[in-house]
Design a protein around this motif. Sequence first.
Motif, PDB file in Angstrom:
ATOM      1  N   PHE A   1     -27.383  83.669  -6.254  1.00 60.17           N
ATOM      2  CA  PHE A   1     -27.033  82.544  -5.394  1.00 60.17           C
ATOM      3  C   PHE A   1     -27.767  82.688  -4.063  1.00 60.17           C
ATOM      4  CE2 PHE A   1     -24.516  81.137  -1.791  1.00 60.17           C
ATOM      5  CZ  PHE A   1     -24.334  79.806  -2.090  1.00 60.17           C
ATOM      6  N   VAL A   2     -28.384  81.594  -3.578  1.00 58.83           N
ATOM      7  CA  VAL A   2     -29.144  81.700  -2.333  1.00 58.83           C
ATOM      8  C   VAL A   2     -28.655  80.755  -1.241  1.00 58.83           C
ATOM      9  CG1 VAL A   2     -31.255  82.591  -3.361  1.00 58.83           C
ATOM     10  CG2 VAL A   2     -30.913  80.117  -3.224  1.00 58.83           C
ATOM     11  N   LYS A   3     -28.014  79.635  -1.593  1.00 58.69           N
ATOM     12  CA  LYS A   3     -27.607  78.705  -0.544  1.00 58.69           C
ATOM     13  C   LYS A   3     -26.697  77.628  -1.103  1.00 58.69           C
ATOM     14  CE  LYS A   3     -29.542  76.107   3.338  1.00 58.69           C
ATOM     15  NZ  LYS A   3     -29.164  77.011   4.423  1.00 58.69           N
ATOM     16  N   CYS A   4     -25.779  77.143  -0.233  1.00 58.53           N
ATOM     17  CA  CYS A   4     -25.022  75.926  -0.510  1.00 58.53           C
ATOM     18  C   CYS A   4     -25.508  74.843   0.445  1.00 58.53           C
ATOM     19  CB  CYS A   4     -23.523  76.155  -0.300  1.00 58.53           C
ATOM     20  SG  CYS A   4     -22.705  76.867  -1.731  1.00 58.53           S
ATOM     21  N   SER A   5     -25.673  73.628  -0.052  1.00 59.49           N
ATOM     22  CA  SER A   5     -26.191  72.566   0.793  1.00 59.49           C
ATOM     23  C   SER A   5     -25.751  71.220   0.250  1.00 59.49           C
ATOM     24  CB  SER A   5     -27.720  72.650   0.842  1.00 59.49           C
ATOM     25  OG  SER A   5     -28.241  71.738   1.771  1.00 59.49           O
ATOM     26  N   TYR A   6     -25.023  70.459   1.084  1.00 52.69           N
ATOM     27  CA  TYR A   6     -24.611  69.103   0.725  1.00 52.69           C
ATOM     28  C   TYR A   6     -23.926  69.056  -0.633  1.00 52.69           C
ATOM     29  CZ  TYR A   6     -27.302  67.652   4.759  1.00 52.69           C
ATOM     30  OH  TYR A   6     -27.772  67.507   6.044  1.00 52.69           O
ATOM     31  N   GLY A   7     -22.984  69.967  -0.848  1.00 52.82           N
ATOM     32  CA  GLY A   7     -22.201  69.950  -2.071  1.00 52.82           C
ATOM     33  C   GLY A   7     -22.889  70.538  -3.285  1.00 52.82           C
ATOM     34  N   HIS A   8     -24.028  71.165  -3.093  1.00 51.42           N
ATOM     35  CA  HIS A   8     -24.776  71.751  -4.194  1.00 51.42           C
ATOM     36  C   HIS A   8     -25.031  73.225  -3.915  1.00 51.42           C
ATOM     37  CE1 HIS A   8     -25.587  67.455  -4.595  1.00 51.42           C
ATOM     38  NE2 HIS A   8     -25.852  67.673  -5.858  1.00 51.42           N
TER      39      HIS A   8
ATOM     40  N   GLN B   1     -25.132  74.826   4.431  1.00 51.10           N
ATOM     41  CA  GLN B   1     -25.528  73.805   5.388  1.00 51.10           C
ATOM     42  C   GLN B   1     -24.357  73.529   6.331  1.00 51.10           C
ATOM     43  OE1 GLN B   1     -28.626  72.692   4.719  1.00 51.10           O
ATOM     44  NE2 GLN B   1     -28.838  71.391   6.516  1.00 51.10           N
ATOM     45  N   PRO B   2     -24.587  73.480   7.669  1.00 55.60           N
ATOM     46  CA  PRO B   2     -23.484  73.142   8.571  1.00 55.60           C
ATOM     47  C   PRO B   2     -22.863  71.805   8.186  1.00 55.60           C
ATOM     48  CG  PRO B   2     -25.385  73.924   9.805  1.00 55.60           C
ATOM     49  CD  PRO B   2     -25.840  73.749   8.387  1.00 55.60           C
ATOM     50  N   ARG B   3     -21.560  71.767   8.088  1.00 55.32           N
ATOM     51  CA  ARG B   3     -20.862  70.559   7.652  1.00 55.32           C
ATOM     52  C   ARG B   3     -19.849  70.143   8.707  1.00 55.32           C
ATOM     53  NH1 ARG B   3     -23.304  67.761   4.737  1.00 55.32           N
ATOM     54  NH2 ARG B   3     -21.617  66.916   3.491  1.00 55.32           N
ATOM     55  N   LEU B   4     -19.402  68.895   8.628  1.00 56.17           N
ATOM     56  CA  LEU B   4     -18.374  68.427   9.537  1.00 56.17           C
ATOM     57  C   LEU B   4     -17.432  67.505   8.800  1.00 56.17           C
ATOM     58  CD1 LEU B   4     -19.364  65.380  11.640  1.00 56.17           C
ATOM     59  CD2 LEU B   4     -21.006  66.356  10.054  1.00 56.17           C
ATOM     60  N   LEU B   5     -16.252  67.304   9.376  1.00 54.13           N
ATOM     61  CA  LEU B   5     -15.230  66.454   8.790  1.00 54.13           C
ATOM     62  C   LEU B   5     -14.644  65.594   9.893  1.00 54.13           C
ATOM     63  CD1 LEU B   5     -13.376  65.742   6.330  1.00 54.13           C
ATOM     64  CD2 LEU B   5     -11.841  67.545   7.141  1.00 54.13           C
ATOM     65  N   MET B   6     -14.658  64.274   9.684  1.00 52.59           N
ATOM     66  CA  MET B   6     -14.108  63.365  10.676  1.00 52.59           C
ATOM     67  C   MET B   6     -12.608  63.193  10.436  1.00 52.59           C
ATOM     68  SD  MET B   6     -15.401  59.544  11.668  1.00 52.59           S
ATOM     69  CE  MET B   6     -14.751  58.683  13.102  1.00 52.59           C
ATOM     70  N   ASN B   7     -11.833  63.109  11.508  1.00 52.29           N
ATOM     71  CA  ASN B   7     -10.381  62.988  11.443  1.00 52.29           C
ATOM     72  C   ASN B   7      -9.779  64.064  10.534  1.00 52.29           C
ATOM     73  OD1 ASN B   7     -10.510  60.660  13.085  1.00 52.29           O
ATOM     74  ND2 ASN B   7     -10.890  59.366  11.297  1.00 52.29           N
TER      75      ASN B   7
END
Length: 247
Positions: A3-10, A184-190
Amino acid sequence: MAFVKCSYGHAIFCYDRSLVIMDVLTGTTVAAPPFPLTQLCYRTFISPEASPDSYLFVSSPHCLYAWRVGSPSWLHCDFLNAHLIKEMVSFKGRFILKMRQKLYTVHLTPQFHVELLRVDCRDYMDPYVLSGNLVACEDTLLLLGRNGEAFSIDFSTEPAKYVSVEEGGLKKWAFFFGEKRTGQPRLLMNPERMGLRGGLVYQLDENARVFSYPVDGNQNEELEPEPCFATINAYLARNPTSFAAWV
């Protein structure tokens, strides 16, 4: 495969010159054509909302490669020190990457190339701020410094400029970072609707435990495990060989 990376749900897996992308929600996998080189550096999977196409980007020491999912071959362009790329985001239909303290725009058409994105850095901006996390938030591209400072990037001027985010301006978002930048840096609104709190960074440390700190605070302070993730913290404490990343 490793495993090398998670990005945008993948999740991206790699072995030698082989790369496989897996949708972590459905388990669907797709294999890229063999990578042209044996030395792979930065890898990320971008799925831009404004485009039906998704791309896998991989850098070698002095070249950036892109594979459009489903195509038979890789695109490539010369890019000095491409192995130093740390982040890449999709923002309003274009790809922006950060290398050291500079930003670049990645153009896929009509020819694959990388162009320096000129952003005016004010005299008062500490270089340490410029090494922070780049995060796309709705119609805003943010640079979150590591000393509590946050800036948005104003593209309405030429060159673009960094604009300081006022105190409390990030309260409606929760941010998710990984210690080793494998995600990947992620964010969540509300985030309150999911039992989380806005204005916080939820950080996975090197032992995959979850901590939180104010996005406008100092992350170097001693942190306590986040109670919202007590179950996963306890599980990972008993299973130290487990691996966790935000997806």
